[in-house]
Design a protein around this motif. Structure first.
Motif, PDB file in Angstrom:
ATOM      1  N   TYR A 249      43.318  94.381 104.643  1.00 15.47           N
ATOM      2  CA  TYR A 249      43.632  93.776 103.329  1.00 15.47           C
ATOM      3  C   TYR A 249      42.845  92.810 103.465  1.00 15.47           C
ATOM      4  CZ  TYR A 249      46.487  91.357 106.369  1.00 15.47           C
ATOM      5  OH  TYR A 249      47.736  89.654 107.318  1.00 15.47           O
ATOM      6  N   ASP A 250      42.876  91.924 101.688  1.00 17.87           N
ATOM      7  CA  ASP A 250      41.782  90.773 101.893  1.00 17.87           C
ATOM      8  C   ASP A 250      42.570  89.597 101.432  1.00 17.87           C
ATOM      9  OD1 ASP A 250      39.576  89.255 100.790  1.00 17.87           O
ATOM     10  OD2 ASP A 250      39.703  91.117  99.161  1.00 17.87           O
ATOM     11  N   LEU A 251      42.273  88.586 102.128  1.00 21.37           N
ATOM     12  CA  LEU A 251      42.740  86.675 101.377  1.00 21.37           C
ATOM     13  C   LEU A 251      41.832  86.421 100.826  1.00 21.37           C
ATOM     14  CD1 LEU A 251      43.529  85.848 105.010  1.00 21.37           C
ATOM     15  CD2 LEU A 251      45.290  86.425 103.266  1.00 21.37           C
ATOM     16  N   TYR A 252      41.225  87.130  99.948  1.00 22.33           N
ATOM     17  CA  TYR A 252      40.511  86.151  99.383  1.00 22.33           C
ATOM     18  C   TYR A 252      41.391  86.135  98.189  1.00 22.33           C
ATOM     19  CZ  TYR A 252      36.706  83.646  96.477  1.00 22.33           C
ATOM     20  OH  TYR A 252      35.581  82.808  95.383  1.00 22.33           O
ATOM     21  N   GLY A 253      41.294  84.871  97.689  1.00 25.36           N
ATOM     22  CA  GLY A 253      42.020  84.235  96.704  1.00 25.36           C
ATOM     23  C   GLY A 253      43.330  83.835  96.808  1.00 25.36           C
ATOM     24  N   TYR A 254      43.828  83.639  97.722  1.00 26.75           N
ATOM     25  CA  TYR A 254      45.507  83.597  98.717  1.00 26.75           C
ATOM     26  C   TYR A 254      45.076  81.660  98.841  1.00 26.75           C
ATOM     27  CZ  TYR A 254      47.446  87.566 100.714  1.00 26.75           C
ATOM     28  OH  TYR A 254      47.270  88.537 100.969  1.00 26.75           O
ATOM     29  N   SER A 255      46.047  81.523  98.403  1.00 17.49           N
ATOM     30  CA  SER A 255      46.074  80.312  98.937  1.00 17.49           C
ATOM     31  C   SER A 255      46.644  79.427 100.054  1.00 17.49           C
ATOM     32  CB  SER A 255      47.468  79.117  97.403  1.00 17.49           C
ATOM     33  OG  SER A 255      48.745  79.880  98.446  1.00 17.49           O
ATOM     34  N   ARG A 256      45.896  78.238 100.802  1.00 18.53           N
ATOM     35  CA  ARG A 256      46.559  77.531 102.090  1.00 18.53           C
ATOM     36  C   ARG A 256      48.036  77.646 102.098  1.00 18.53           C
ATOM     37  NH1 ARG A 256      48.947  72.960 103.408  1.00 18.53           N
ATOM     38  NH2 ARG A 256      48.112  72.152 105.881  1.00 18.53           N
ATOM     39  N   GLU A 257      48.909  77.943 101.588  1.00 15.51           N
ATOM     40  CA  GLU A 257      50.277  78.338 102.125  1.00 15.51           C
ATOM     41  C   GLU A 257      50.601  80.033 101.897  1.00 15.51           C
ATOM     42  OE1 GLU A 257      49.419  76.001  98.901  1.00 15.51           O
ATOM     43  OE2 GLU A 257      49.629  74.016 100.865  1.00 15.51           O
ATOM     44  N   GLN A 258      49.852  80.634 101.196  1.00 18.27           N
ATOM     45  CA  GLN A 258      50.099  82.101 101.392  1.00 18.27           C
ATOM     46  C   GLN A 258      49.329  82.469 102.966  1.00 18.27           C
ATOM     47  OE1 GLN A 258      48.219  83.061  97.571  1.00 18.27           O
ATOM     48  NE2 GLN A 258      50.088  83.978  97.275  1.00 18.27           N
ATOM     49  N   VAL A 259      47.900  81.405 102.738  1.00 19.15           N
ATOM     50  CA  VAL A 259      47.367  82.317 104.143  1.00 19.15           C
ATOM     51  C   VAL A 259      47.744  81.710 106.007  1.00 19.15           C
ATOM     52  CG1 VAL A 259      45.551  81.673 106.414  1.00 19.15           C
ATOM     53  CG2 VAL A 259      45.529  81.851 102.801  1.00 19.15           C
ATOM     54  N   ILE A 260      49.064  80.406 105.448  1.00 17.77           N
ATOM     55  CA  ILE A 260      49.996  79.557 106.670  1.00 17.77           C
ATOM     56  C   ILE A 260      50.886  80.640 106.877  1.00 17.77           C
ATOM     57  CG2 ILE A 260      51.751  78.242 107.230  1.00 17.77           C
ATOM     58  CD1 ILE A 260      49.476  76.311 106.074  1.00 17.77           C
ATOM     59  N   ALA A 261      51.728  81.344 105.524  1.00 20.58           N
ATOM     60  CA  ALA A 261      52.605  82.555 105.248  1.00 20.58           C
ATOM     61  C   ALA A 261      51.872  83.731 106.287  1.00 20.58           C
ATOM     62  CB  ALA A 261      53.112  82.908 104.039  1.00 20.58           C
ATOM     63  N   ASP A 262      50.918  84.230 105.927  1.00 19.34           N
ATOM     64  CA  ASP A 262      50.002  85.148 106.259  1.00 19.34           C
ATOM     65  C   ASP A 262      50.590  85.169 108.186  1.00 19.34           C
ATOM     66  OD1 ASP A 262      49.533  88.113 105.580  1.00 19.34           O
ATOM     67  OD2 ASP A 262      48.230  87.961 106.318  1.00 19.34           O
ATOM     68  N   VAL A 263      49.535  84.382 108.472  1.00 23.18           N
ATOM     69  CA  VAL A 263      49.840  84.031 109.853  1.00 23.18           C
ATOM     70  C   VAL A 263      50.421  84.301 110.521  1.00 23.18           C
ATOM     71  CG1 VAL A 263      48.670  82.257 112.192  1.00 23.18           C
ATOM     72  CG2 VAL A 263      47.240  82.612 109.610  1.00 23.18           C
ATOM     73  N   LEU A 264      51.661  83.906 110.098  1.00 21.87           N
ATOM     74  CA  LEU A 264      53.177  83.388 110.658  1.00 21.87           C
ATOM     75  C   LEU A 264      53.744  84.815 110.827  1.00 21.87           C
ATOM     76  CD1 LEU A 264      54.511  80.233 109.355  1.00 21.87           C
ATOM     77  CD2 LEU A 264      53.805  80.762 111.970  1.00 21.87           C
ATOM     78  N   ASP A 265      53.305  85.487 109.277  1.00 21.52           N
ATOM     79  CA  ASP A 265      54.296  86.869 109.438  1.00 21.52           C
ATOM     80  C   ASP A 265      54.038  87.556 110.302  1.00 21.52           C
ATOM     81  OD1 ASP A 265      55.833  87.016 107.375  1.00 21.52           O
ATOM     82  OD2 ASP A 265      54.503  87.766 106.262  1.00 21.52           O
ATOM     83  N   GLN A 266      52.498  87.508 111.072  1.00 28.77           N
ATOM     84  CA  GLN A 266      52.107  88.450 111.856  1.00 28.77           C
ATOM     85  C   GLN A 266      52.166  87.886 113.464  1.00 28.77           C
ATOM     86  OE1 GLN A 266      50.909  91.005 111.244  1.00 28.77           O
ATOM     87  NE2 GLN A 266      49.573  90.859 109.554  1.00 28.77           N
ATOM     88  N   TYR A 267      52.415  86.626 113.382  1.00 25.31           N
ATOM     89  CA  TYR A 267      53.152  85.577 114.783  1.00 25.31           C
ATOM     90  C   TYR A 267      53.815  86.014 114.884  1.00 25.31           C
ATOM     91  CZ  TYR A 267      53.867  81.838 117.911  1.00 25.31           C
ATOM     92  OH  TYR A 267      54.368  81.413 118.778  1.00 25.31           O
ATOM     93  N   GLU A 268      55.461  86.222 113.960  1.00 27.03           N
ATOM     94  CA  GLU A 268      56.506  86.146 113.810  1.00 27.03           C
ATOM     95  C   GLU A 268      56.437  88.089 114.878  1.00 27.03           C
ATOM     96  OE1 GLU A 268      58.734  86.018 110.251  1.00 27.03           O
ATOM     97  OE2 GLU A 268      58.407  83.578 111.144  1.00 27.03           O
ATOM     98  N   ARG A 269      55.540  88.947 114.092  1.00 26.43           N
ATOM     99  CA  ARG A 269      55.871  90.781 113.632  1.00 26.43           C
ATOM    100  C   ARG A 269      55.093  90.387 116.205  1.00 26.43           C
ATOM    101  NH1 ARG A 269      50.467  94.441 112.583  1.00 26.43           N
ATOM    102  NH2 ARG A 269      51.526  96.135 114.103  1.00 26.43           N
ATOM    103  N   HIS A 270      54.006  90.017 116.168  1.00 32.29           N
ATOM    104  CA  HIS A 270      53.567  89.792 117.546  1.00 32.29           C
ATOM    105  C   HIS A 270      55.149  89.907 118.298  1.00 32.29           C
ATOM    106  CE1 HIS A 270      50.899  89.824 120.912  1.00 32.29           C
ATOM    107  NE2 HIS A 270      51.614  88.513 121.576  1.00 32.29           N
TER     108      HIS A 270
END
Length: 688
Positions: free
Chosen positions: A643-664
């Motif tokens: 999936y592509d992150l272009y166009g995400y806001s800073r908060e959305q990128v943070i949320a996506d990183v944390l989603d993957q971190y919680e998964r890990h």
């Protein structure tokens, strides 16, 4: 891009020789070669005595082992793990199917098909292990046995080794050596004496296996040269042939996989196919096609029974040593060589594709080759329409069999020349592939996609040649076969450890997938926009769907949005006493990476990679010559997530990183609940 932490100089480790494995294995080979050359009679007696002991004590073990390897790879291929890539999740195969099939076939069988395609069916027909000889039933049984020795069972060994090596090297960044497959069992201890011993055993098995193949081929080639040009069949002639083969193999290996080995494999595959079609259409075509269908049915229906048939009540010991036990040991001895080579050319394929390809593609060609050649030869013997005494000569002098066989077909001068060319090129493809693999096994390579330096390949080609000559001097074909049975035994045990290690690692991969479902909602929270209205959210999604950024726009997104988002996460994590590091790729390899160190557990890695893509036809920019755009794709330790992150806001990128971190974190939690859950698999080093 703004520099945060530059990793371009973070790894100063250079490719280098592995001194323990290299000097230990080469010293053993040199001592053995000198011993067999200087003390030919005594060395021969010792070799045959050890062969007799192994055959009597471990013959059953070879039978069970080969079945176990095959069953394991088939089960894994059809299991949930079959969809996993042998490499990062986003990787693509380096070679098309035709080229891939030609390379795996030439390296995996090669010259031996020319030697045995006539000799084995005729021998099994005239001197079967049980039952009456020279009957219709004996003819069918001869082809069943031939198919057994050259079919699925042996390729199961290659598939197991290749699948394990490719998985651990290309998905987890471990070196492309046998020891890496034992990481789930021994962890970092594979870098010590355990790993050295395993790699040394693989090197010795590989060298003896290749030397046997080349020795068998030299015997056949020497007869062919005598047949066509009157060159004497002597040990001196065979030694000279070995020198020439080594030179050609070294040159081919020096050019690498993409050039020399690839082109020679494609050429030889085409030439072998032409020879096969010639025999089919100039011989008894309808009979041969009927026989092929019958042979396939006989083999598939009796595969399980034959695989466990040890002839326990009245064992034909000499026959077993010369045929089934020898072949199983030979496949196992060739396992590290062919398996590593298959791994080297199979990056990016799924496990299911790899299993299906390595089992079905060679099997299909083998069945056609052995059936058409073998049944033609048996028909000559049964109808006495061949050259005088053809059957007996083929059985007593197998190297001459294919040349004598071709005398019953038109254009004998041309066809024997084709066979000689095939033999030489098969020699070279086996020798160059072998020297390449041995060089990699005895080196410490920074990148599993790279090969050892050219001088090492030349050196190993020479070592293989010396050992081949030594074994020919020690007793010819019998000594070659005996050495393989002996050297294949240690690696047969290693393969069981390899099975356990791969299964354990695949279980952890399954946990990753399960943790995705268990720790997250059905969609990534980073793809929503908390704090905004629903109208703005769908408007933002429309803007993203028609946004095709240039390279500079993609880099600006990384600088302005992605790096600040990662920096914010890093600061909060460090407040919680966790070590987090942001890295930027070097110029030409730009990407952003966030690595969170979790102590003795597997680190969390989140990367954003710019991916160059072709512009869609409906885009205005698609009319330009340089009509490309860039996606900013998320990569985790297992590879690209698509999936592509272009166009995400800073908060959305943070949320996506944390989603993957919680998964890990959830994955680590579920892993610890398993028996033996302390196994920590390394993360891939480079998923570009």
């Amino acid at each position: 891009m703004t520099d945060v932490t530059d990793d371009s100089s973070g790894n100063d480790r250079e490719d280098r020789l592995n001194p323990i494995v290299f000097y230990g294995s080469t010293a053993s080979i040199v001592v053995f070669a000198v011993w067999t050359i200087l003390f030919t009679e005594s060395s021969s007696s010792v070799i045959f005595a050890v062969l007799a002991w192994i055959s009597n004590s471990f013959g059953w073990f070879y039978f069970v082992s080969v079945v176990a390897y095959l069953a394991f790879v088939i089960v894994i291929g059809f299991s949930r793990f079959g969809k996993l890539k042998l490499g990062p999740a986003h990787s693509k195969p380096d070679f098309n199917v035709v080229t891939w099939a030609a390379m795996l076939f030439s390296a995996g069988i090669g010259i031996d098909l020319l030697f045995f395609c006539i000799a084995e069916p005729v021998t099994q027909f005239l001197a079967p292990p049980t039952g009456d000889a020279e009957t219709v039933e004996a003819a069918r049984r001869a082809m069943e046995i031939t198919f057994l020795h050259w079919g699925l069972s042996g390729w199961g060994v290659y598939t197991l080794v290749g699948m394990s090596l490719a998985f651990f090297s290309y998905r987890h960044g471990l070196p492309l050596t046998i020891r890496s497959t034992l990481y789930p069992i021994f962890g970092k201890r594979i870098n010590g004496s355990i790993g050295h011993a395993v790699d040394a055993a693989a090197v010795l098995g590989t060298v003896f296996g290749i030397a046997t193949s080349l020795g068998i081929g030299i015997i056949q080639l020497n007869f062919g040269l005598n047949y066509m040009f009157g060159i004497a069949e002597t040990t001196i002639t065979q030694a000279i042939l070995a020198i020439f083969i080594v030179i050609f193999s070294a040159v081919s290996a020096f050019t690498g996989v993409d050039k020399g080995i690839r082109r020679l494999s494609e050429f030889n595959m085409a030439l072998a196919l032409l020879l096969l079609l010639f025999i089919l259409f100039t011989g008894k075509t309808v009979f041969l096609l009927n026989a092929l269908v019958m042979n396939v049915g006989d083999y598939l229906s009796s595969l399980l029974t034959m695989s466990f048939d040890t002839y326990a009540f009245d064992p034909p010991t000499d026959w077993l040593n010369a045929w089934t036990v020898f072949f199983w040991a030979w496949w196992i001895a060739w396992g590290p060589f062919v398996g590593l080579f298959l791994a080297r050319i199979s990056r990016g394929r799924t496990i299911r594709q790899f299993v299906a390809g390595t089992l079905i593609l060679p099997l299909a060609f083998m069945m056609a080759w052995m059936s058409i050649m073998g049944n033609s030869a048996i028909d000559l013997v049964m109808n006495d329409s061949g050259v005088a005494g053809f059957g007996q000569q083929a059985m007593e002098h197998p190297g001459s069999s294919i040349y004598l066989f071709l005398e019953s077909f038109p254009w004998v001068g041309f066809t024997t020349s084709v066979v000689t060319i095939l033999a030489i090129v098969f020699f070279v493809t086996s020798g160059d592939s072998g020297s390449l693999v041995l060089s990699n096994l005895t080196s410490i390579l920074r990148d599993p996609n790279q090969d050892a330096p050219g001088w090492m390949r030349i050196l190993w080609a020479g070592i293989i040649g010396v050992l081949t000559v030594a074994l020919l001097m020690a007793g010819g074909l019998s000594a070659l076969q005996s050495a393989v049975v002996i050297m294949g035994l240690p690696f047969a045990f290693v393969l069981f450890f390899m099975m356990f290690g791969l299964f354990k690692a695949l279980q952890l991969e399954g946990l990753k997938e399960d943790s995705h479902r268990g720790s997250m909602a059905g969609h990534l929270s980073g793809r929503t926009n908390p704090g905004k209205t629903a109208a703005l959210n769908w408007q933002q999604r429309i803007r993203r769907s028609v946004s095709f950024p240039t390279q500079s726009q993609a880099h600006r997104f990384l600088d302005d949005i992605a790096v600040p988002a990662m920096e914010a996460i890093r600061q909060v994590l460090e407040q919680q006493e966790l070590t987090a590091k942001i890295e930027l790729g070097e110029r030409g390899n730009e990407h952003i990476s966030l690595r969170v160190s979790l102590g003795h557990e597997q680190d969390f890695i989140y990367e954003i990679w710019p991916a160059k893509c072709k512009m869609p036809a409906f885009s205005i920019r698609a009319t330009r010559v340089d009509a490309d755009y860039y996606r900013l794709e998320v990569h985790l330790s297992e590879g690209g997530q698509g999936y592509d992150l272009y166009g995400y806001s800073r908060e959305q990128v943070i949320a996506d990183v944390l989603d993957q971190y919680e998964r890990h974190l959830y994955y680590l939690h579920t892993q610890r609940q398993l028996p033996g859950g302390d196994t920590i698999m390394p993360s891939g080093n480079d998923h570009n």
